[in-house]
Design an enzyme around this catalytic site. Sequence first.
Site, mmCIF file in Angstrom:
data_model
loop_
_atom_site.group_PDB
_atom_site.id
_atom_site.type_symbol
_atom_site.label_atom_id
_atom_site.label_comp_id
_atom_site.label_asym_id
_atom_site.label_seq_id
_atom_site.Cartn_x
_atom_site.Cartn_y
_atom_site.Cartn_z
ATOM 1 N N GLY A 1 0.807 -1.217 0.000
ATOM 2 C CA GLY A 1 0.000 0.000 0.000
ATOM 3 C C GLY A 1 0.842 1.270 0.000
ATOM 4 O O GLY A 1 0.502 2.252 -0.667
ATOM 5 N N THR A 2 1.922 1.275 0.743
ATOM 6 C CA THR A 2 2.760 2.475 0.837
ATOM 7 C C THR A 2 3.313 2.833 -0.539
ATOM 8 O O THR A 2 3.264 4.001 -0.958
ATOM 9 C CB THR A 2 3.925 2.234 1.825
ATOM 10 N N ASN B 1 -7.712 3.441 9.153
ATOM 11 C CA ASN B 1 -7.008 2.344 9.817
ATOM 12 C C ASN B 1 -7.051 2.420 11.339
ATOM 13 O O ASN B 1 -6.817 1.431 12.010
ATOM 14 C CB ASN B 1 -5.551 2.299 9.360
ATOM 15 N N GLN C 1 -7.313 -0.738 4.019
ATOM 16 C CA GLN C 1 -8.065 -1.337 5.136
ATOM 17 C C GLN C 1 -9.416 -1.893 4.695
ATOM 18 O O GLN C 1 -9.904 -2.846 5.295
ATOM 19 C CB GLN C 1 -8.278 -0.302 6.254
ATOM 20 N N SER D 1 -3.457 -3.832 -0.556
ATOM 21 C CA SER D 1 -2.293 -4.551 -0.010
ATOM 22 C C SER D 1 -2.720 -5.943 0.450
ATOM 23 O O SER D 1 -3.832 -6.112 0.960
ATOM 24 C CB SER D 1 -1.753 -3.740 1.175
ATOM 25 N N ALA D 2 -1.825 -6.923 0.293
ATOM 26 C CA ALA D 2 -2.201 -8.323 0.573
ATOM 27 C C ALA D 2 -2.153 -8.690 2.055
ATOM 28 O O ALA D 2 -2.929 -9.528 2.518
ATOM 29 C CB ALA D 2 -1.273 -9.267 -0.199
ATOM 30 N N HIS D 3 -1.238 -8.052 2.803
ATOM 31 C CA HIS D 3 -0.994 -8.595 4.147
ATOM 32 C C HIS D 3 -2.079 -8.256 5.159
ATOM 33 O O HIS D 3 -2.057 -8.730 6.292
ATOM 34 C CB HIS D 3 0.399 -8.205 4.655
ATOM 35 N N THR E 1 11.682 -6.730 -11.232
ATOM 36 C CA THR E 1 11.216 -8.107 -11.450
ATOM 37 C C THR E 1 10.046 -8.428 -10.529
ATOM 38 O O THR E 1 10.146 -8.236 -9.320
ATOM 39 C CB THR E 1 12.374 -9.096 -11.186
ATOM 40 N N CYS F 1 4.678 5.303 16.743
ATOM 41 C CA CYS F 1 5.332 6.029 17.831
ATOM 42 C C CYS F 1 6.563 6.708 17.250
ATOM 43 O O CYS F 1 7.281 6.112 16.464
ATOM 44 C CB CYS F 1 5.807 5.070 18.917
HETATM 45 N N1 PLP Z 1 -2.784 2.709 4.024
HETATM 46 C C1 PLP Z 1 -3.453 2.287 5.094
HETATM 47 C C2 PLP Z 1 -4.818 2.838 5.366
HETATM 48 C C3 PLP Z 1 -2.900 1.350 5.962
HETATM 49 O O1 PLP Z 1 -3.574 0.956 7.033
HETATM 50 C C4 PLP Z 1 -1.609 0.853 5.681
HETATM 51 C C5 PLP Z 1 -0.946 -0.098 6.589
HETATM 52 O O2 PLP Z 1 -1.160 -0.092 7.779
HETATM 53 C C6 PLP Z 1 -0.950 1.313 4.526
HETATM 54 C C7 PLP Z 1 -1.563 2.232 3.722
HETATM 55 C C8 PLP Z 1 0.403 0.803 4.153
HETATM 56 O O3 PLP Z 1 0.279 -0.448 3.515
HETATM 57 P P1 PLP Z 1 1.550 -1.428 3.384
HETATM 58 O O4 PLP Z 1 1.840 -1.929 4.767
HETATM 59 O O5 PLP Z 1 1.086 -2.505 2.458
HETATM 60 O O6 PLP Z 1 2.654 -0.625 2.828
#
Ligand code: PLP
Length: 376
Positions: free
Chosen positions: A69-70, A147, A174, A194-196, A232, A323
């Site tokens: 996601g980031t 989140n 989320q 995001s997958a995790h 890749t 934090c």
């Molecule tokens: N955006 C939101 C709303 C999230 O909650 C998070 C992760 O906590 C992210 C982006 C970042 O995603 P990633 O951990 O896949 O980089």
Amino acid sequence: MIYLDNSATTHIDEEILDAMLPWMKDFFGNPSSAYALGRKARVAIEEAREEIAASINAHPAELIFTSGGTEANNAILKSACIESALTDALAVSAIEHHAVFHPSEWLADQGFTLKILGVDSRGVLEQNWYDSLPSEKTLISIMQANNETGVIQRIDTMRALIPEQSFIHTDAVQSFGKIPIDVQHLGIDFLSISAHKIHGPKGIGAMYIRKGIDFKSHQHGGGQERNRRAGTESPALIVGFQIAVRNAIRQLETRQQHMRSLQECMRALMKEHIPQARINTPEDSAICLPSIINVSFQHINDGEAILQLMDMAGIAVSNGSACVSGSQQPSHVLKALGLSDQEAKAAVRFSFSKDNTVEQITEAVLELQQIIASLS
Ligand code: PLP
């Protein structure tokens, strides 16, 4: 251990891990290689792309894999402003994740106009937010669900309210897999997932880029992902992502109902046992994810102490915000809702998954009750 921090990450499902392993051990070819081993990996990636794109009603060519996601948020915001020069201004809500907030602030430092859009005491975007957009072609980035509190925004109503040349991005990290997502219905240009967060592997996610947008990547290298994300691809991670999405979509309603019942149970127990608790997640289920309850406590200044004591009791929870150098900063999300510094520091986020049980919820609340009593 009772794990109630599923909005931070989820455990990977055994079935998903098993499906990923052959792509690391046996079928290790580079998906860009022309021989059979490479072609096999390419086929797996394209099948995954099709299935994940279909899950949000996108065309496969509109889905670009990223590391999560980031990266998706950064790539979309920076490309829209700099490489693709689609816009000269950004508007983001006051409760965005740092993965949207910080790139936006960085872009503001580079000279782009940045407008922060306020929210009401529930965390819902203020009415008439569209009146104060800084430019005709603003990139508006509003997360679909928050989140920290789980509050959901009405992304589907936005398109009709903004100038035609403006763009909409939604961070759906989320909400993906927790509520249905249809990019056509939402009327958006960009989306991040995001997958995790849905029992898939860490290190893989995707961005949706609406067909017709001239997206130029800030990452230069090979021509992977239609020149939109050089590097890749990882067939193992992508296959893991695919199965996580498949399971989340197939079980969407069952998971929703299960998590909603845990959420309702926790809300009722908190009200009964912890009178100092202020629940920051809206009660209206139409505007909150089923998976999160955020709570803060009157007369307690040290939120970190609550988390540590919960940890010592074998319960993993968090405050939902990072934090900074060991000193807990008040959450910008809770501050935007109107909470005091004290309340915004003494907050705990519980977040559920399909695997949590009512017994775990009950144990966590009773433990929390004792901790709050000891700190009061
Ligand atoms: N955006 C939101 C709303 C999230 O909650 C998070 C992760 O906590 C992210 C982006 C970042 O995603 P990633 O951990 O896949 O980089």
